[in-house]
Design a protein around this motif. Structure first.
Motif, PDB file in Angstrom:
ATOM      1  N   GLU A  16      14.162  45.092  95.635  1.00 30.08           N
ATOM      2  CA  GLU A  16      15.317  44.685  94.836  1.00 30.08           C
ATOM      3  C   GLU A  16      16.558  45.478  95.243  1.00 30.08           C
ATOM      4  N   MET A  17      16.384  46.788  95.462  1.00 35.64           N
ATOM      5  CA  MET A  17      17.510  47.617  95.875  1.00 35.64           C
ATOM      6  C   MET A  17      18.064  47.159  97.218  1.00 35.64           C
ATOM      7  N   THR A  77      31.991  41.768 102.865  1.00 34.02           N
ATOM      8  CA  THR A  77      32.342  41.562 104.270  1.00 34.02           C
ATOM      9  C   THR A  77      32.918  40.169 104.484  1.00 34.02           C
ATOM     10  N   ILE A  78      32.309  39.172 103.881  1.00 37.39           N
ATOM     11  CA  ILE A  78      32.792  37.795 104.028  1.00 37.39           C
ATOM     12  C   ILE A  78      34.182  37.641 103.410  1.00 37.39           C
ATOM     13  N   ILE A  79      34.391  38.260 102.248  1.00 33.06           N
ATOM     14  CA  ILE A  79      35.723  38.205 101.630  1.00 33.06           C
ATOM     15  C   ILE A  79      36.765  38.785 102.574  1.00 33.06           C
ATOM     16  N   ILE A 119      30.058  49.825  92.327  1.00 30.43           N
ATOM     17  CA  ILE A 119      28.781  49.134  92.115  1.00 30.43           C
ATOM     18  C   ILE A 119      27.625  49.965  92.649  1.00 30.43           C
ATOM     19  N   ALA A 120      27.815  50.572  93.816  1.00 33.75           N
ATOM     20  CA  ALA A 120      26.745  51.395  94.396  1.00 33.75           C
ATOM     21  C   ALA A 120      26.428  52.589  93.503  1.00 33.75           C
ATOM     22  N   ASN A 121      27.461  53.225  92.973  1.00 31.75           N
ATOM     23  CA  ASN A 121      27.241  54.411  92.136  1.00 31.75           C
ATOM     24  C   ASN A 121      26.677  54.074  90.767  1.00 31.75           C
ATOM     25  N   ASN A 122      27.058  52.953  90.196  1.00 27.85           N
ATOM     26  CA  ASN A 122      26.645  52.636  88.833  1.00 27.85           C
ATOM     27  C   ASN A 122      25.415  51.751  88.732  1.00 27.85           C
ATOM     28  N   LYS A 123      25.152  50.950  89.734  1.00 23.63           N
ATOM     29  CA  LYS A 123      24.024  50.016  89.659  1.00 23.63           C
ATOM     30  C   LYS A 123      22.930  50.353  90.682  1.00 23.63           C
ATOM     31  N   LEU A 124      23.342  50.516  91.926  1.00 25.20           N
ATOM     32  CA  LEU A 124      22.356  50.684  92.991  1.00 25.20           C
ATOM     33  C   LEU A 124      21.725  52.068  92.998  1.00 25.20           C
ATOM     34  N   ASP A 125      22.462  53.093  92.568  1.00 23.46           N
ATOM     35  CA  ASP A 125      21.881  54.433  92.537  1.00 23.46           C
ATOM     36  C   ASP A 125      20.715  54.523  91.556  1.00 23.46           C
ATOM     37  N   SER A 167      22.266  44.552 100.225  1.00 26.52           N
ATOM     38  CA  SER A 167      22.578  43.625 101.312  1.00 26.52           C
ATOM     39  C   SER A 167      23.490  42.505 100.832  1.00 26.52           C
ATOM     40  N   ARG A 168      23.178  41.939  99.673  1.00 21.04           N
ATOM     41  CA  ARG A 168      23.991  40.850  99.114  1.00 21.04           C
ATOM     42  C   ARG A 168      25.416  41.325  98.831  1.00 21.04           C
ATOM     43  N   LEU A 169      25.550  42.520  98.262  1.00 22.24           N
ATOM     44  CA  LEU A 169      26.869  43.080  97.974  1.00 22.24           C
ATOM     45  C   LEU A 169      27.648  43.326  99.266  1.00 22.24           C
TER      46      LEU A 169
END
Length: 109
Positions: free
Chosen positions: A17-18, A30-32, A84-90, A23-25
């Motif tokens: 899931e991580m 990157t696409i934006i 997002i990385a600090n609050n969700k993915l960590d 990867s999705r984020l």
């Protein structure tokens, strides 16, 4: 670690899931950025007159704020990724690491 432990880590649902969320984020941001940058380059190539037109009748052209906004957007997207990385993915990373450590400790037993 032997192959069995590595395989158990790779098959761990929290680890998967991580990796999936990260990867999705990354790809979304990157696409934006690519769409905005390529759009600006296409505008430079195919509609120079628009970019050379004045913003308010002065010497500042439309191209200047557009170019600066691309730079600002890159900083904003970096901030979004960091937030997002600090609050969700960590949190997911810590859960996955706890499970990885538990798997590694099983080997010692």
């Amino acid at each position: 670690m032997d192959e069995a432990h590595v395989e158990r880590i790779l098959q761990n649902p929290k680890f998967k899931e991580m990796v999936s969320r990260k990867s999705r984020l990354s790809w979304t941001l990157t696409i934006i950025m690519l769409i905005v940058y390529v759009g600006f380059m296409l505008l430079v190539g195919y509609n120079k007159e628009f970019l050379m037109s004045s913003v308010s009748g002065g010497v500042t052209t439309v191209g200047m704020p557009l170019g600066l906004s691309i730079i600002v957007l890159s900083f904003i997207l970096c901030g979004v990724y960091s937030y997002i990385a600090n609050n969700k993915l960590d949190a997911l990373n810590e859960e996955a690491m706890r499970e990885v450590e538990a798997i590694a400790n099983e080997k010692g037993q």
